[in-house]
Write a protein that holds these residues in place. Sequence first.
Motif, PDB file in Angstrom:
ATOM      1  N   GLU A  91     111.258  43.831 -79.240  1.00 34.69           N
ATOM      2  CA  GLU A  91     111.163  44.592 -77.988  1.00 34.69           C
ATOM      3  C   GLU A  91     112.464  44.616 -77.198  1.00 34.69           C
ATOM      4  N   GLY A  92     113.559  44.152 -77.789  1.00 29.98           N
ATOM      5  CA  GLY A  92     114.798  44.061 -77.032  1.00 29.98           C
ATOM      6  C   GLY A  92     114.851  42.774 -76.234  1.00 29.98           C
ATOM      7  N   ILE A  93     115.933  42.620 -75.452  1.00 36.17           N
ATOM      8  CA  ILE A  93     116.129  41.327 -74.768  1.00 36.17           C
ATOM      9  C   ILE A  93     116.394  41.452 -73.276  1.00 36.17           C
ATOM     10  N   VAL A  94     116.400  42.674 -72.728  1.00 33.78           N
ATOM     11  CA  VAL A  94     116.767  42.823 -71.308  1.00 33.78           C
ATOM     12  C   VAL A  94     115.623  43.358 -70.464  1.00 33.78           C
ATOM     13  N   HIS A  95     114.444  43.571 -71.070  1.00 35.38           N
ATOM     14  CA  HIS A  95     113.320  44.150 -70.323  1.00 35.38           C
ATOM     15  C   HIS A  95     112.531  43.107 -69.560  1.00 35.38           C
ATOM     16  N   ASP A  96     112.810  41.828 -69.785  1.00 35.40           N
ATOM     17  CA  ASP A  96     112.101  40.761 -69.091  1.00 35.40           C
ATOM     18  C   ASP A  96     113.049  39.571 -68.957  1.00 35.40           C
ATOM     19  N   ASP A  97     112.572  38.524 -68.328  1.00 32.65           N
ATOM     20  CA  ASP A  97     113.430  37.352 -68.103  1.00 32.65           C
ATOM     21  C   ASP A  97     113.001  36.149 -68.948  1.00 32.65           C
TER      22      ASP A  97
END
Length: 408
Positions: free
Chosen positions: A151-157
């Motif tokens: 899911e990618g790495i920048v959409h959440d913390d």
Amino acid sequence: MDDLIVHGGIVAGKQQDIAIQQGRIRAIAPGLHTIAHEQLDVTGKLVLPGFVESHIHPDKAFVADRAPGLQAGGPTPQVLLAELKKAFTVDDVYQRARRALRYAMRHGCTAMRAHVEIDAYVGLRGVEALQRLQAECAGVLDLQLVAFAQEGIVHDDVTQGMLREALQMGLPVLGGCPYMDENQHRHIDWFFDTAEAFNVPLDFHADSSDDPPLLTCTYIAEQTIARGMQGRVVLGHLCTLDMLEAEHRTRVIDLLQRAGMHTISLPATELHVKGRSQAPRTWRGITRISELRAAGVNVSISTNNIVNPFTPYGHPDLLRQALVAAMAAHLGNLEQLAWLLDLVTVNPARALGLTDYGLSPGCRADLVVLDASSPEQAITEQVEKLWVLKAGQVVAHNTRTSEVLALQ
């Protein structure tokens, strides 16, 4: 005394015997007459090193019945799976993945690299399930796990921290998916920085689109060279390569070769997912397998997805994938069929770093015996995998019977 003699198999085009001692190949030669505890007669049958699944997702296998299929204008498979992952439990992942691995072993697989998704939806539940399965499979299947950010790495913390935690839990490979983040270079940089910090290799899902300006494999290759990671980076998909003009593609492939890239094509998934727009031509997304090979790039094929929205008919049978690749990538000439099985054996073994793999004295006796006398026959007739051996022990025995009542 040897533990096992495999008699009369076709090895490297010649009928030879294989002597196995303490899980390893002691000798390969015609007419070995040494004493052994067991004998296995495979006269005239093709013997290969065990199949290697180099890019597969057992954690999201067998969920096609939980979501609608792909439709024009409908949600992407990524969106469909993201919703399903919210309900995944450790036991659910374990049971489905176990089923996938049993099928793979039945079809001749002795080593596998599996991507385990880690994100805000599923957390580390997939890691827990696959590590449990990894321990259970020890001795019958080498299961190498990738901490993978679908899911990618920048959409959440939380995802970046969980990926680091998975590496601390012992996962030996870090896997990125640049096209899931808007800033692909930032995504790639984070993965290289983290891989350097943990001293692990990288495995990217890369260049899955039909839009050449979105190409990232060149940046990945440049970073690989700059950071001295040649031979430690794998690229899966590489669909965009098929959209480049010939001269541009030649330059890109040359860069991949200089960077020591390992590349993996996933033909069954590409054929199902790609070409669903309203464009006047139907693009099917298979990368340029023969051009990569001719340029000296290590190229493999693998199953990828198993009975989910990405590949509803997916099945972990690499002999089937070889046939799909032959048809989809124009690899049907006899000289191509002769080397195509390298893409599911020795080539993916290199990508996974399996140093004791192969058909030579000293290699681990991981073997698959096919009901054929040549690679060409094995692929075109989709023959049975008669025997599967792991470290010299039989882990699967398959038979196929038929009775033709006419033309006798």
